[in-house]
Motif scaffolding. Structure first.
Motif, PDB file in Angstrom:
ATOM      1  N   LEU A  70      91.719 -22.691   8.673  1.00 37.20           N
ATOM      2  CA  LEU A  70      90.143 -22.835   9.466  1.00 37.20           C
ATOM      3  C   LEU A  70      89.481 -21.925   8.471  1.00 37.20           C
ATOM      4  O   LEU A  70      88.291 -22.234   8.452  1.00 37.20           O
ATOM      5  CB  LEU A  70      90.624 -22.093  10.706  1.00 37.20           C
ATOM      6  CG  LEU A  70      89.271 -21.907  11.556  1.00 37.20           C
ATOM      7  CD1 LEU A  70      88.380 -23.058  11.701  1.00 37.20           C
ATOM      8  CD2 LEU A  70      89.431 -21.233  12.823  1.00 37.20           C
ATOM      9  N   LYS A  73      87.929 -24.127   5.927  1.00 35.46           N
ATOM     10  CA  LYS A  73      86.954 -25.093   6.372  1.00 35.46           C
ATOM     11  C   LYS A  73      85.803 -24.432   6.435  1.00 35.46           C
ATOM     12  O   LYS A  73      84.673 -24.949   6.197  1.00 35.46           O
ATOM     13  CB  LYS A  73      87.478 -25.703   7.701  1.00 35.46           C
ATOM     14  CG  LYS A  73      86.864 -26.929   8.303  1.00 35.46           C
ATOM     15  CD  LYS A  73      87.313 -27.038   9.383  1.00 35.46           C
ATOM     16  CE  LYS A  73      86.444 -28.345  10.212  1.00 35.46           C
ATOM     17  NZ  LYS A  73      85.357 -27.928  10.940  1.00 35.46           N
ATOM     18  N   ASP A  88      90.110 -31.318   7.447  1.00 38.69           N
ATOM     19  CA  ASP A  88      91.038 -30.041   7.670  1.00 38.69           C
ATOM     20  C   ASP A  88      92.387 -30.496   7.751  1.00 38.69           C
ATOM     21  O   ASP A  88      92.425 -31.294   8.799  1.00 38.69           O
ATOM     22  CB  ASP A  88      90.500 -29.397   8.914  1.00 38.69           C
ATOM     23  CG  ASP A  88      91.348 -28.214   9.219  1.00 38.69           C
ATOM     24  OD1 ASP A  88      92.265 -27.972   8.460  1.00 38.69           O
ATOM     25  OD2 ASP A  88      91.118 -27.500  10.237  1.00 38.69           O
ATOM     26  N   SER A  90      94.990 -28.660   7.965  1.00 42.40           N
ATOM     27  CA  SER A  90      96.036 -27.517   8.178  1.00 42.40           C
ATOM     28  C   SER A  90      96.878 -27.810   9.449  1.00 42.40           C
ATOM     29  O   SER A  90      97.963 -27.205   9.429  1.00 42.40           O
ATOM     30  CB  SER A  90      95.089 -26.242   8.654  1.00 42.40           C
ATOM     31  OG  SER A  90      94.164 -26.611   9.589  1.00 42.40           O
TER      32      SER A  90
END
Length: 244
Positions: A70, A73, A88, A90
């Motif tokens: 995050l 990002k 993203d 993740s």
């Protein structure tokens, strides 16, 4: 030896040269980025990824990037000029190939700079970071016709079906070797050219003159050993600079 531009501080100069040379090598010599091209930079919030994004944008390319957290990002979304899309990965639920094809209207990207690739199935991968890497098949899928895949994966293995797909796209695979300049006196001339471009040509791709690296706070000499251990364990997300 190359002259440092006056507007660039010593810390930024020291922290940019290696990543700047890598990015220039990948985007100029190995793939020849130009206006209108679409570039996918994997792990764009890394020191290398940050410079590569800025250089690609400076050359007029449209940039897509992946984020591994995050924080990454949010960092990429704050870049100016902004990247076209931040993917993203993740949570492991986003398909990179599908996102890139959607962003390019199904045509695929022209240039891919990876940060490593997943060579085996998910159950064979041992580290959490490798789980976030795209599979080599995904990169081949998202490449457009005549695309260039610049890889940092020294153990990349392409099977016959992989080569078959690349052949039909007329795509190429190039290896980004950080130490290539030490192997040939002729290649060292290119290395000096890049450094001179950085220092002396603000109207071209002067990496040190135009762009800013992803740097941590300068580290005093007595902390150099600890810093080196962190770097060797791949635990540093920003470029480390030791200040005497």
């Amino acid at each position: 030896v190359v002259r440092k531009p006056e507007k660039v501080c010593w810390v930024e100069a020291a922290g940019t040269v290696r990543d700047g040379v890598r990015a220039y090598t990948a985007l100029h010599y190995l793939s020849q980025v130009s206006p209108g091209k679409t570039v996918l930079v994997m792990d764009g919030a890394s020191p290398f990824g940050t410079i590569a994004i800025q250089l690609a944008q400076h050359r007029g390319a449209k940039v897509i990037s992946t984020a591994y957290s995050l924080e990454d990002k949010q960092y990429l979304e704050r870049l100016r000029p902004p990247v076209a899309r931040v993917i993203d990965v993740s949570n492991g639920k986003i398909d990179v190939a599908e996102s890139c094809l959607e962003e390019t209207g199904g045509l695929g990207v022209d240039i891919v700079l990876d940060a490593g690739v997943k060579l085996y199935s998910a159950e064979d991968e041992s580290t959490s970071k490798s789980q976030l890497l795209p599979h080599k098949h995904d990169i081949i899928t998202l490449l457009g016709v005549g695309g260039h895949w610049i890889t940092t994966e020294k153990n990349l293995q392409l099977d016959p079906p992989d080569s078959h797909s690349l052949f039909h796209k007329g795509a190429t695979v190039s290896f980004l070797n950080d130490e290539i300049w030490n192997l040939s006196n002729i290649q060292q001339g290119k290395y000096l050219y890049i450094l001179l471009m950085q220092a002396c040509s603000p109207d071209t791709s002067a990496i040190l003159f135009h762009f800013r690296p992803q740097l941590d706070e300068p580290i005093p000499l007595y902390e150099a050993k600890v810093s080196m251990e962190i770097v060797q364990k791949n635990q540093a997300r920003k470029r480390q600079v030791i200040q005497f």
